[in-house]
Design a protein around this motif. Structure first.
Motif, PDB file in Angstrom:
ATOM      1  N   THR A 115       0.843  -1.188   0.000  1.00  0.00           N
ATOM      2  CA  THR A 115       0.000   0.000   0.000  1.00  0.00           C
ATOM      3  C   THR A 115       0.884   1.246   0.000  1.00  0.00           C
ATOM      4  OG1 THR A 115      -0.065   0.192   2.400  1.00  0.00           O
ATOM      5  CG2 THR A 115      -1.716  -1.247   1.370  1.00  0.00           C
ATOM      6  N   LYS A 116       0.257   2.390  -0.130  1.00  0.00           N
ATOM      7  CA  LYS A 116       0.968   3.670  -0.101  1.00  0.00           C
ATOM      8  C   LYS A 116       1.729   3.859   1.198  1.00  0.00           C
ATOM      9  CE  LYS A 116      -0.030   8.621  -0.737  1.00  0.00           C
ATOM     10  NZ  LYS A 116      -1.128   9.597  -1.001  1.00  0.00           N
ATOM     11  N   ASP A 117       1.146   3.339   2.302  1.00  0.00           N
ATOM     12  CA  ASP A 117       1.789   3.490   3.601  1.00  0.00           C
ATOM     13  C   ASP A 117       2.593   2.253   4.009  1.00  0.00           C
ATOM     14  OD1 ASP A 117      -0.722   2.280   3.689  1.00  0.00           O
ATOM     15  OD2 ASP A 117      -1.269   3.075   5.638  1.00  0.00           O
ATOM     16  N   GLY A 118       3.013   1.468   3.031  1.00  0.00           N
ATOM     17  CA  GLY A 118       3.981   0.402   3.289  1.00  0.00           C
ATOM     18  C   GLY A 118       3.447  -0.831   3.971  1.00  0.00           C
ATOM     19  N   GLN A 119       2.162  -1.123   3.797  1.00  0.00           N
ATOM     20  CA  GLN A 119       1.583  -2.344   4.340  1.00  0.00           C
ATOM     21  C   GLN A 119       1.433  -3.364   3.212  1.00  0.00           C
ATOM     22  OE1 GLN A 119       0.983  -2.574   7.769  1.00  0.00           O
ATOM     23  NE2 GLN A 119       2.060  -0.607   7.639  1.00  0.00           N
ATOM     24  N   LEU A 120       1.624  -4.639   3.525  1.00  0.00           N
ATOM     25  CA  LEU A 120       1.501  -5.692   2.529  1.00  0.00           C
ATOM     26  C   LEU A 120       0.085  -6.241   2.515  1.00  0.00           C
ATOM     27  CD1 LEU A 120       4.826  -7.620   3.204  1.00  0.00           C
ATOM     28  CD2 LEU A 120       4.300  -6.226   1.194  1.00  0.00           C
ATOM     29  N   VAL A 121      -0.502  -6.298   1.319  1.00  0.00           N
ATOM     30  CA  VAL A 121      -1.844  -6.851   1.172  1.00  0.00           C
ATOM     31  C   VAL A 121      -1.819  -7.940   0.111  1.00  0.00           C
ATOM     32  CG1 VAL A 121      -3.029  -4.764   1.945  1.00  0.00           C
ATOM     33  CG2 VAL A 121      -2.510  -5.067  -0.498  1.00  0.00           C
ATOM     34  N   ALA A 122      -2.836  -8.794   0.144  1.00  0.00           N
ATOM     35  CA  ALA A 122      -2.926  -9.924  -0.771  1.00  0.00           C
ATOM     36  C   ALA A 122      -3.811  -9.567  -1.958  1.00  0.00           C
ATOM     37  CB  ALA A 122      -3.490 -11.142  -0.058  1.00  0.00           C
ATOM     38  N   ARG A 123      -3.181  -9.390  -3.102  1.00  0.00           N
ATOM     39  CA  ARG A 123      -3.857  -9.157  -4.379  1.00  0.00           C
ATOM     40  C   ARG A 123      -3.031  -9.828  -5.467  1.00  0.00           C
ATOM     41  NH1 ARG A 123      -8.841  -8.552  -4.620  1.00  0.00           N
ATOM     42  NH2 ARG A 123      -8.456  -9.845  -2.791  1.00  0.00           N
ATOM     43  N   HIS A 124      -3.702 -10.320  -6.497  1.00  0.00           N
ATOM     44  CA  HIS A 124      -2.989 -10.942  -7.614  1.00  0.00           C
ATOM     45  C   HIS A 124      -2.109  -9.935  -8.332  1.00  0.00           C
ATOM     46  CE1 HIS A 124      -1.972 -13.339 -11.020  1.00  0.00           C
ATOM     47  NE2 HIS A 124      -2.759 -12.701 -11.854  1.00  0.00           N
ATOM     48  N   GLU A 125      -2.578  -8.712  -8.446  1.00  0.00           N
ATOM     49  CA  GLU A 125      -1.818  -7.632  -9.055  1.00  0.00           C
ATOM     50  C   GLU A 125      -1.999  -6.367  -8.223  1.00  0.00           C
ATOM     51  OE1 GLU A 125       0.203  -7.624 -11.572  1.00  0.00           O
ATOM     52  OE2 GLU A 125      -0.156  -9.645 -12.374  1.00  0.00           O
ATOM     53  N   ASN A 126      -1.085  -5.408  -8.425  1.00  0.00           N
ATOM     54  CA  ASN A 126      -1.284  -4.120  -7.766  1.00  0.00           C
ATOM     55  C   ASN A 126      -2.410  -3.331  -8.415  1.00  0.00           C
ATOM     56  OD1 ASN A 126       0.606  -4.028  -9.960  1.00  0.00           O
ATOM     57  ND2 ASN A 126       1.243  -1.977  -9.347  1.00  0.00           N
ATOM     58  N   GLU A 127      -2.760  -3.649  -9.663  1.00  0.00           N
ATOM     59  CA  GLU A 127      -3.941  -3.050 -10.287  1.00  0.00           C
ATOM     60  C   GLU A 127      -5.172  -3.802  -9.788  1.00  0.00           C
ATOM     61  OE1 GLU A 127      -7.025  -1.694 -11.887  1.00  0.00           O
ATOM     62  OE2 GLU A 127      -6.653  -3.657 -12.814  1.00  0.00           O
ATOM     63  N   ILE A 128      -6.115  -3.094  -9.191  1.00  0.00           N
ATOM     64  CA  ILE A 128      -7.221  -3.750  -8.491  1.00  0.00           C
ATOM     65  C   ILE A 128      -8.587  -3.483  -9.111  1.00  0.00           C
ATOM     66  CG2 ILE A 128      -6.029  -3.928  -6.276  1.00  0.00           C
ATOM     67  CD1 ILE A 128      -7.448  -1.318  -5.419  1.00  0.00           C
ATOM     68  N   GLY A 129      -8.607  -2.928 -10.324  1.00  0.00           N
ATOM     69  CA  GLY A 129      -9.880  -2.660 -10.953  1.00  0.00           C
ATOM     70  C   GLY A 129     -10.677  -3.923 -11.252  1.00  0.00           C
ATOM     71  N   GLY A 130      -9.994  -5.035 -11.529  1.00  0.00           N
ATOM     72  CA  GLY A 130     -10.681  -6.272 -11.854  1.00  0.00           C
ATOM     73  C   GLY A 130     -10.945  -7.186 -10.694  1.00  0.00           C
ATOM     74  N   THR A 131     -10.441  -6.854  -9.502  1.00  0.00           N
ATOM     75  CA  THR A 131     -10.615  -7.752  -8.362  1.00  0.00           C
ATOM     76  C   THR A 131     -11.297  -7.093  -7.164  1.00  0.00           C
ATOM     77  OG1 THR A 131      -8.402  -7.236  -7.495  1.00  0.00           O
ATOM     78  CG2 THR A 131      -8.599  -9.118  -9.002  1.00  0.00           C
ATOM     79  N   THR A 132     -11.668  -5.805  -7.316  1.00  0.00           N
ATOM     80  CA  THR A 132     -12.400  -5.120  -6.253  1.00  0.00           C
ATOM     81  C   THR A 132     -13.489  -4.242  -6.876  1.00  0.00           C
ATOM     82  OG1 THR A 132     -11.153  -3.036  -6.167  1.00  0.00           O
ATOM     83  CG2 THR A 132     -10.218  -4.924  -4.963  1.00  0.00           C
ATOM     84  N   ASP A 133     -14.293  -3.645  -6.011  1.00  0.00           N
ATOM     85  CA  ASP A 133     -15.355  -2.734  -6.474  1.00  0.00           C
ATOM     86  C   ASP A 133     -14.894  -1.283  -6.522  1.00  0.00           C
ATOM     87  OD1 ASP A 133     -15.132  -2.177  -3.772  1.00  0.00           O
ATOM     88  OD2 ASP A 133     -17.215  -2.622  -3.277  1.00  0.00           O
ATOM     89  N   VAL A 134     -13.588  -1.046  -6.653  1.00  0.00           N
ATOM     90  CA  VAL A 134     -13.057   0.313  -6.619  1.00  0.00           C
ATOM     91  C   VAL A 134     -13.671   1.195  -7.710  1.00  0.00           C
ATOM     92  CG1 VAL A 134     -11.051  -0.225  -8.063  1.00  0.00           C
ATOM     93  CG2 VAL A 134     -10.938   1.686  -6.442  1.00  0.00           C
ATOM     94  N   SER A 135     -14.011   0.620  -8.865  1.00  0.00           N
ATOM     95  CA  SER A 135     -14.557   1.429  -9.958  1.00  0.00           C
ATOM     96  C   SER A 135     -15.930   2.003  -9.639  1.00  0.00           C
ATOM     97  CB  SER A 135     -14.633   0.599 -11.241  1.00  0.00           C
ATOM     98  OG  SER A 135     -15.575  -0.459 -11.103  1.00  0.00           O
ATOM     99  N   THR A 136     -16.587   1.474  -8.599  1.00  0.00           N
ATOM    100  CA  THR A 136     -17.919   1.967  -8.220  1.00  0.00           C
ATOM    101  C   THR A 136     -17.850   3.044  -7.150  1.00  0.00           C
ATOM    102  OG1 THR A 136     -18.298   0.350  -6.418  1.00  0.00           O
ATOM    103  CG2 THR A 136     -18.810  -0.352  -8.689  1.00  0.00           C
ATOM    104  N   LYS A 137     -16.638   3.381  -6.716  1.00  0.00           N
ATOM    105  CA  LYS A 137     -16.474   4.341  -5.624  1.00  0.00           C
ATOM    106  C   LYS A 137     -16.125   5.711  -6.194  1.00  0.00           C
ATOM    107  CE  LYS A 137     -16.802   0.982  -2.567  1.00  0.00           C
ATOM    108  NZ  LYS A 137     -17.959   0.857  -1.667  1.00  0.00           N
ATOM    109  N   PRO A 138     -17.080   6.649  -6.203  1.00  0.00           N
ATOM    110  CA  PRO A 138     -16.796   7.963  -6.802  1.00  0.00           C
ATOM    111  C   PRO A 138     -15.659   8.706  -6.120  1.00  0.00           C
ATOM    112  CG  PRO A 138     -18.911   7.959  -5.632  1.00  0.00           C
ATOM    113  CD  PRO A 138     -18.470   6.546  -5.724  1.00  0.00           C
ATOM    114  N   GLN A 139     -15.436   8.454  -4.826  1.00  0.00           N
ATOM    115  CA  GLN A 139     -14.372   9.155  -4.127  1.00  0.00           C
ATOM    116  C   GLN A 139     -12.983   8.749  -4.611  1.00  0.00           C
ATOM    117  OE1 GLN A 139     -16.384   6.794  -2.909  1.00  0.00           O
ATOM    118  NE2 GLN A 139     -15.585   5.790  -1.062  1.00  0.00           N
ATOM    119  N   PHE A 140     -12.911   7.620  -5.346  1.00  0.00           N
ATOM    120  CA  PHE A 140     -11.619   7.161  -5.851  1.00  0.00           C
ATOM    121  C   PHE A 140     -11.516   7.267  -7.377  1.00  0.00           C
ATOM    122  CE2 PHE A 140     -11.869   4.284  -1.941  1.00  0.00           C
ATOM    123  CZ  PHE A 140     -11.143   5.170  -1.158  1.00  0.00           C
ATOM    124  N   ALA A 141     -12.479   7.908  -8.012  1.00  0.00           N
ATOM    125  CA  ALA A 141     -12.467   8.004  -9.472  1.00  0.00           C
ATOM    126  C   ALA A 141     -11.196   8.669  -9.995  1.00  0.00           C
ATOM    127  CB  ALA A 141     -13.697   8.753  -9.960  1.00  0.00           C
TER     128      ALA A 141
END
Length: 364
Positions: free
Chosen positions: A68-94
């Motif tokens: 993450t931006k603050d140096g925490q390790l998270v489990a994701r297949h890729e650092n691009e998360i548009g295909g594995t999370t609902d981030v695209s539905t969050k207007p605050q992160f557009a």
């Protein structure tokens, strides 16, 4: 689907109390590695997926790690998360949507390194392959993105519950890229391993990376067992940036294995490097990789075993539906008969059953 009576670890004689003493004296069993958890049954890299993999018999669970931006390790297949999370539905992160070059490839989307952990925790996971596994989509929106620490905590808690040790098998994703932006993965991984007593030779863990340099760095920080991942085509990105001409296929040859054995414990090879396929896609005879690796004291784990026809050799497919299940049990049996040390599987239950049937037939 396989009957529950066949896929539940609890029903196998080798796991009953009466066989406990006998099992101590058996040869080590090939490992069942829950690839991104039980990703055939639940959205990948979620605590729900990891929990189910353990329930279905996995010896190890496998988180891919990105920061993450603050140096925490998270489990994701890729650092691009548009295909594995609902981030695209969050207007605050557009406004976070952007294009980056990762390992020489332009990628557009949302990236973990642009979010704090607290921000990522507001997102929910979705199925990455909904056309292949539509049944997994019913779990969209339920699970958070887990941290590496949460995955370790889960493995230990579930291990106590099921009465066996559950290992973790983390992969450093795009380590050269993350090092270039000031988020080097290896110190972050080593810190978590040390904090959890997983930094020694006997740790219930394997480290993995497609970049040998990352594994060399980790070996200098911790003494946790590790493997270098080998694809069939192309070369490690760290080799590409340093001008090293060797390919992954080169590393699967005796000279490449001699190089790897100085700083790792094995290879995690794509299946075709272990048993090749002919031009039509039919399974052929084993290559020399397992023999050559074992001669150098290296283990071989193969990836990735998936039940769907489109991922199976042509001669083991059933019908014409690419998403229908084929003869995965025979595929895994064939690889185990070649003396494979472990299987990465999206369906831990199927891999568990295949291993059990193979070991019973072999009198083990």
């Amino acid at each position: 689907m396989l009957p529950t009576a066949l896929i539940s670890p609890a029903v196998h004689a080798s796991d009953t109390a009466a066989d406990t003493d006998r099992d101590r004296h058996r040869p080590a069993r090939p490992l069942v590695i829950g690839h991104r958890g039980a990703s055939g049954h639940r959205p990948e890299h979620t605590l729900g997926s990891y929990t189910l993999a353990i329930e279905l018999g996995a010896d190890f669970i496998e988180p891919d790690l990105v920061p993450t931006k603050d140096g925490q390790l998270v489990a994701r297949h890729e650092n691009e998360i548009g295909g594995t999370t609902d981030v695209s539905t969050k207007p605050q992160f557009a406004s976070r949507k952007t294009t980056k070059t990762v390992d020489g490839v332009a990628v557009t989307g949302w990236f973990t390194e642009d979010f704090t952990l607290a921000e990522l925790k507001t997102l929910r996971a979705v199925e990455r392959l909904p056309a292949v596994r539509p049944h997994n989509a019913i779990y969209n929106g339920i699970f958070q993105i887990p941290t590496f620490q949460e995955v370790i905590d889960l493995a230990r808690a579930e291990g106590r519950r099921v009465g066996r040790t559950i290992g973790v098998y983390p992969e450093t994703k795009h380590p050269t890229y993350f090092n270039s932006i000031g988020l080097a993965l290896e110190p972050l991984v080593a810190k978590v391993l040390k904090r959890n007593g997983l930094a020694g030779r006997n740790a219930a863990a394997f480290l993995q990376s497609f970049e040998p340099t990352s594994i060399r760095k980790l070996r200098g920080l911790v003494d946790t067992p590790s493997v270098v991942l080998l694809d069939q085509v192309g070369q490690p990105f760290d080799f590409k940036t340093s001008g090293d001409p060797r390919t992954w296929a080169d590393l699967a040859q005796p000279a490449g294995l001699d190089y790897l054995k100085a700083f790792t414990d094995g290879v995690g090879a794509t299946k075709n490097l272990v048993i090749s396929r002919d031009a039509a896609g039919n399974l052929q005879q084993p290559t020399a990789l397992i023999r050559d690796a074992h001669a150098r004291g290296l283990k071989v784990h193969a990836w990735t075993f998936r039940n769907e026809n489109q991922f199976l050799p042509l001669n083991l497919r059933t019908g014409t539906d690419p998403n229908a299940w084929g003869n995965i049990l025979e595929e895994i049996r064939t690889f185990l008969a070649a003396d494979l040390d472990g299987v990465f599987a999206d369906y831990a239950d199927t891999a568990y059953l295949a291993r059990d049937l193979y070991l019973r037939a072999a009198g083990r």
